[in-house]
Design a protein around this motif. Structure first.
Motif, PDB file in Angstrom:
ATOM      1  N   PHE A   1       6.265  -0.828   3.256  1.00 33.45           N
ATOM      2  CA  PHE A   1       5.680   0.319   2.560  1.00 33.45           C
ATOM      3  C   PHE A   1       5.275   1.426   3.523  1.00 33.45           C
ATOM      4  N   MET A   2       4.920   1.044   4.734  1.00 27.47           N
ATOM      5  CA  MET A   2       4.494   2.051   5.705  1.00 27.47           C
ATOM      6  C   MET A   2       5.671   2.856   6.255  1.00 27.47           C
TER       7      MET A   2
ATOM      8  N   THR B   1      12.327   0.092  -1.054  1.00 24.77           N
ATOM      9  CA  THR B   1      11.000   0.190  -1.649  1.00 24.77           C
ATOM     10  C   THR B   1      10.988   1.398  -2.581  1.00 24.77           C
ATOM     11  N   GLY B   2       9.924   1.537  -3.339  1.00 28.29           N
ATOM     12  CA  GLY B   2       9.816   2.672  -4.243  1.00 28.29           C
ATOM     13  C   GLY B   2       8.358   2.948  -4.555  1.00 28.29           C
TER      14      GLY B   2
ATOM     15  N   ALA C   1       0.831  -5.278  -4.917  1.00 32.27           N
ATOM     16  CA  ALA C   1      -0.421  -4.996  -4.217  1.00 32.27           C
ATOM     17  C   ALA C   1      -0.050  -4.613  -2.785  1.00 32.27           C
ATOM     18  N   VAL C   2      -0.508  -3.449  -2.347  1.00 29.99           N
ATOM     19  CA  VAL C   2      -0.002  -2.898  -1.083  1.00 29.99           C
ATOM     20  C   VAL C   2      -0.599  -3.557   0.147  1.00 29.99           C
TER      21      VAL C   2
ATOM     22  N   HIS D   1      13.039  -8.366   2.779  1.00 29.07           N
ATOM     23  CA  HIS D   1      14.406  -7.839   2.871  1.00 29.07           C
ATOM     24  C   HIS D   1      14.475  -6.369   2.458  1.00 29.07           C
ATOM     25  N   ALA D   2      13.341  -5.709   2.374  1.00 23.13           N
ATOM     26  CA  ALA D   2      13.290  -4.338   1.869  1.00 23.13           C
ATOM     27  C   ALA D   2      13.355  -3.324   3.009  1.00 23.13           C
ATOM     28  N   ALA D   3      13.688  -2.099   2.643  1.00 27.00           N
ATOM     29  CA  ALA D   3      13.749  -1.000   3.611  1.00 27.00           C
ATOM     30  C   ALA D   3      13.275   0.276   2.936  1.00 27.00           C
ATOM     31  N   ALA D   4      13.027   1.290   3.736  1.00 23.19           N
ATOM     32  CA  ALA D   4      12.498   2.554   3.239  1.00 23.19           C
ATOM     33  C   ALA D   4      13.416   3.172   2.198  1.00 23.19           C
ATOM     34  N   GLU D   5      12.815   3.751   1.162  1.00 26.31           N
ATOM     35  CA  GLU D   5      13.553   4.495   0.155  1.00 26.31           C
ATOM     36  C   GLU D   5      14.128   5.766   0.774  1.00 26.31           C
TER      37      GLU D   5
END
Length: 445
Positions: A150-151, A321-322, A364-365, A394-398
């Protein structure tokens, strides 16, 4: 009583990452005064401060009431600070309203905007870095509690410009009753692109679809799932270059197009963002890609057993992410900035972040939110609440770039052209690449 089954496609990840949607997070939800600071004025000199707070809603459920209740709780603890929450529509509507305010020298004091607005807001000189406030709160120790994925959309060039709030990943929802009727294992979601195609074909028919993927407003976001699963992200971290026209992305878009045009497993053309969850709840589609921010909405309104899983993998698992972050604006006085920071801290405090996730379905962040008793109890009763959090591994920046609105429109228009059959996926992404390169040229001199 319905059961909610979660399919986690890897070994246990521990306390990794999540999402949610629903009840009021006000004083009646047990959030209490956890993490509250003394009820002092922002400037410490007895002066009363009034803040205007813009917020969007992009998912189903009564989130306006939730936001207003949380804001009311803040004002009870901080009687010298008045916060006026202003519902500003969709993320796009909120961005337009905010931009108009900045240009008129009348910005909001604090706002939730898409995390991807970072470079656009910096190009407008509209927001302040939060590092001085963060340092007083504990610096890296404070930030380390927020999930790194998220960051990624919150920081650039060594500075932090926003704090994650209503954040998400895209997850796969599936109707277990329709799986059973089609002879599929209701406890096993498709784990790969091949399985997704096979399941969707088997589930389609009789006026029902096997799968729906929303397009309007979020075509770029959905394409990003296929890009990440097939090898890489769509842009560089500095927001100055994009990688749309790659063989991997063409393959991913072709796969998406073929689900409708070739396999007749999902509706062709352009499917509306808000229609997809409605179709899922009404049993018109067996599976859907959608934000985890709709999880509580689905939980409350589904009349059937449903499952939630990671998105299927190609070379790897992946989801962008979103969602939205808190920004504090530059063209306001220092007292307002300090009051806005106090509000941001309050809204993202550990216990409150846990309750917000339960009430909404957003992730929850903070990692510490998953260690709270309320979240542990909720997750034990409803394991699906942990899927989006775990997928953060497994997520990456939007997708976020300079000139972001134009870049997103370029890519979304090209994706839609491919989905409607007006262009081949290869031609569509070549066009998008050429136009995006031109739009970003001023930032690469």
């Amino acid at each position: 009583m319905r059961k909610w089954n979660v399919v986690v496609l890897t070994s246990t990840l521990g306390l990794s990452l999540l999402t949610g949607c629903g009840n009021s997070a006000g004083s009646g939800n047990g959030t209490g005064n956890a993490g509250a600071e003394p009820a002092t004025t922002a400037g410490g000199n007895g002066e009363k401060v009034e803040l205007t707070y813009y917020y969007p809603i992009a998912v189903g459920g009564p989130l306006t009431a939730t936001i207003e209740a949380m804001t009311a709780d803040f004002m009870k603890e901080n009687p010298n600070i008045t916060v006026k929450p202003v519902y500003t529509g969709s993320y796009a509507d909120t961005a337009v309203k905010t931009q108009a305010g900045v240009q008129a020298k009348q910005p909001p004091d604090v706002a939730v905007l898409q995390s991807t607005e970072l470079f656009s807001l910096l190009d407008m000189d509209a927001i302040i870095p939060l590092d001085e406030f963060i340092e007083k709160k504990g610096g890296d120790g404070y930030l380390s509690d927020f999930y790194p994925a998220f960051m990624e959309n919150s920081q650039t060039e060594g500075k932090t410009y926003s704090i994650p709030f209503q954040r998400s990943t895209i997850v796969l929802y599936y109707n277990k009753d329709m799986f059973k009727a089609a002879g599929l294992d209701p406890e096993k979601a498709p784990a790969t692109w091949d399985e997704m195609q096979q399941y969707a074909v088997k589930l389609a028919g009789g006026g029902k679809w096997g799968l729906e993927i929303p397009v309007t407003g979020y075509a770029y976001w959905m394409l990003q799932t296929f890009a990440l699963q097939n090898g890489g992200n769509l842009m560089t971290p500095d927001g100055k270059k994009v990688m749309f026209n790659t063989p991997e992305n063409v393959e991913g878009l072709q796969y998406w197009v073929d689900l409708a045009a070739k396999h007749k497993a999902m509706p062709g053309g352009v499917t509306d963002w808000s229609t997809v969850p409605s179709d899922f709840l009404e049993g018109k589609t067996a599976m859907m890609y959608h934000t985890t921010g709709n999880l509580t909405n689905v939980k409350k309104n589904a009349s059937f057993d449903f499952g939630v899983s990671f998105l299927p993998a190609a070379k790897q698992y992946g989801s962008p992410t979103g969602g939205g972050n808190f920004y504090i604006f530059k063209d306001i006085d220092k007292n307002k900035q300090e009051a806005a920071w106090k509000f941001v801290k309050f809204m993202t405090e550990t216990e409150r972040a846990a309750q917000w996730s339960i009430d909404t379905g957003y992730v929850a962040v903070k990692k510490s939110a998953y260690e709270t008793d309320r979240m542990k109890k909720y997750a034990a009763d409803f394991p699906a609440a942990l899927v989006a959090r775990d997928q953060l591994e497994h997520a990456a920046a939007e997708l976020s770039t300079h000139n972001n609105g134009k870049i997103v429109k370029i890519l979304s228009d090209s994706v839609q052209a491919a989905l409607t059959g007006d262009m081949t996926p290869a031609d569509a992404l070549k066009k998008a690449q050429d136009e995006a390169d031109q739009a970003l040229a001023p930032f690469n001199k």
